[in-house]
Design a protein around this motif. Sequence first.
Motif, PDB file in Angstrom:
ATOM      1  N   ALA A 176       0.830  -1.204   0.000  1.00 58.60           N
ATOM      2  CA  ALA A 176       0.000   0.000   0.000  1.00 58.60           C
ATOM      3  C   ALA A 176       0.865   1.255   0.000  1.00 58.60           C
ATOM      4  N   GLU A 177       1.944   1.224   0.760  1.00 56.46           N
ATOM      5  CA  GLU A 177       2.851   2.376   0.786  1.00 56.46           C
ATOM      6  C   GLU A 177       3.456   2.612  -0.592  1.00 56.46           C
ATOM      7  N   GLN A 178       3.901   1.543  -1.225  1.00 52.79           N
ATOM      8  CA  GLN A 178       4.510   1.684  -2.551  1.00 52.79           C
ATOM      9  C   GLN A 178       3.523   2.290  -3.540  1.00 52.79           C
ATOM     10  N   TYR A 179       2.287   1.830  -3.497  1.00 44.45           N
ATOM     11  CA  TYR A 179       1.263   2.358  -4.399  1.00 44.45           C
ATOM     12  C   TYR A 179       1.022   3.840  -4.144  1.00 44.45           C
ATOM     13  N   MET A 180       0.853   4.214  -2.871  1.00 44.78           N
ATOM     14  CA  MET A 180       0.568   5.608  -2.539  1.00 44.78           C
ATOM     15  C   MET A 180       1.731   6.519  -2.914  1.00 44.78           C
ATOM     16  N   LEU A 181       2.949   6.075  -2.670  1.00 42.44           N
ATOM     17  CA  LEU A 181       4.114   6.898  -3.006  1.00 42.44           C
ATOM     18  C   LEU A 181       4.250   7.064  -4.519  1.00 42.44           C
ATOM     19  N   GLU A 182       4.005   5.989  -5.254  1.00 40.85           N
ATOM     20  CA  GLU A 182       4.102   6.077  -6.716  1.00 40.85           C
ATOM     21  C   GLU A 182       3.054   7.024  -7.268  1.00 40.85           C
ATOM     22  N   ARG A 183       1.823   6.931  -6.778  1.00 40.91           N
ATOM     23  CA  ARG A 183       0.759   7.810  -7.258  1.00 40.91           C
ATOM     24  C   ARG A 183       1.015   9.261  -6.863  1.00 40.91           C
ATOM     25  N   ALA A 184       1.538   9.467  -5.657  1.00 37.15           N
ATOM     26  CA  ALA A 184       1.853  10.835  -5.222  1.00 37.15           C
ATOM     27  C   ALA A 184       2.948  11.427  -6.098  1.00 37.15           C
ATOM     28  N   ALA A 185       3.950  10.615  -6.459  1.00 42.07           N
ATOM     29  CA  ALA A 185       5.023  11.091  -7.326  1.00 42.07           C
ATOM     30  C   ALA A 185       4.505  11.434  -8.715  1.00 42.07           C
ATOM     31  N   MET A 186       3.561  10.620  -9.213  1.00 44.04           N
ATOM     32  CA  MET A 186       2.969  10.901 -10.526  1.00 44.04           C
ATOM     33  C   MET A 186       2.214  12.215 -10.512  1.00 44.04           C
ATOM     34  N   ARG A 187       1.508  12.486  -9.421  1.00 43.65           N
ATOM     35  CA  ARG A 187       0.740  13.724  -9.330  1.00 43.65           C
ATOM     36  C   ARG A 187       1.647  14.937  -9.239  1.00 43.65           C
ATOM     37  N   ALA A 188       2.851  14.746  -8.727  1.00 41.24           N
ATOM     38  CA  ALA A 188       3.769  15.864  -8.560  1.00 41.24           C
ATOM     39  C   ALA A 188       4.521  16.210  -9.842  1.00 41.24           C
ATOM     40  N   ARG A 189       4.446  15.341 -10.849  1.00 39.68           N
ATOM     41  CA  ARG A 189       5.171  15.603 -12.096  1.00 39.68           C
ATOM     42  C   ARG A 189       4.525  16.734 -12.873  1.00 39.68           C
ATOM     43  N   PRO A 190       5.345  17.581 -13.496  1.00 39.05           N
ATOM     44  CA  PRO A 190       4.794  18.648 -14.350  1.00 39.05           C
ATOM     45  C   PRO A 190       4.017  18.037 -15.524  1.00 39.05           C
ATOM     46  N   GLY A 191       2.875  18.640 -15.858  1.00 37.60           N
ATOM     47  CA  GLY A 191       2.091  18.189 -16.986  1.00 37.60           C
ATOM     48  C   GLY A 191       1.400  16.867 -16.772  1.00 37.60           C
ATOM     49  N   ARG A 192       1.189  16.472 -15.480  1.00 47.16           N
ATOM     50  CA  ARG A 192       0.547  15.189 -15.197  1.00 47.16           C
ATOM     51  C   ARG A 192      -0.893  15.188 -15.731  1.00 47.16           C
TER      52      ARG A 192
END
Length: 264
Positions: free
Chosen positions: A244-260
Motif C-alpha cells: 500500500a505504501e509503494q502504491y501511494m508513493l508512486e501515485r503521489a510522485a505521478m501527481r507531482a510531475r509537471p504536466g501530469r
Amino acid sequence: MTGNATGPLDLPPPPAPARRRKRPDMIADAIRDKIMQSDLQPGERVPTEWLADEALRASRGTLREAMKILEFQGLIATRTGPGGGAFVSAVEENHALGMLNNLFVFDPPSIADIYAVRKMIEPAIAAEAARTGIAETAFEALRATVRLYEREPASAEEEYRQRLAELDFHAELARTSSNRLFGLIAFLMLGLLRDMTVCRQIYQQPNPGLRETGLHYQVRLLRAIRARDVDAARAIMHEHMVEAEQYMLERAAMRARPGRNDNG
C-alpha cells in the motif's frame, strides 16, 4: 571547538525564546492537575471551593476562560440551574483524535511517515487478534466491511466509497486491540489518510486492480486470524502495508510531475 584561530566561531543560533503561556491556560492546567490528583471520576462535581477566586488567585474573567478551555478539551461539562456546576467528563476518543488531526491541517506528515508508523502498529494489531482471538461480533464487523467492496463498482463515486471501506477494515481491526495506544495511533493514521488532500486525490483516481489487491489481503488475513496463526497474520499485514505504501508513493510522485494527467 569549531572555526579557526583567526575567524569567528561557528556557534549554533540561540534557542528561540519560550512562548509565554497565558494565565487562563495556566489556571486550566492547575484545575486539571487537581482533578487527576483527587481521582475525580466522570460525572463527579468539581468542588466549588477549587474554583474560588481566592483559591486560584485569578479574576472571574480569567477563570471563565480557563473553564472554556477545559470544556473545549472535553475534560469538564458545565450545567446551569439547580444542581448545576462543573462536572468531570470522559474525553471521547473521536474528539481527542479530531484535535490531534487538527495539528496537521497546515503541516501534514508525508505519506512515508504515515506508513512508517502503520508498518509497525498494524502488523502487531493483526498478530494480537490471531493470538488472543476476537469476538464473533468483531469478526463479522470485519467481514461486513469486506462485503462493501466485493462487487464491481458501478461508478467512480462507488469506487471511491470502496476505497474508504478498505480503510474501515483497518479501523475495525484496530478496535479489537487490547492495547488502547495501538488502537488510537492506528485511528490517527487512518484519519490522516482520509483527510490529507493528496490521499483523497489518489483514492479518487480509477484503479480497478486495487480493489482485488485489497480483497486478496483482507481475505487472507481473516483466514489467519480465524486459524489463530499469529506469524501469518503479522506477515500478511506487513506485506499489505508495504504494498500500500509503494502504491501511494508512486501515485503521489505521478501527481507531482509537471504536466501530469489526472485521468490516468
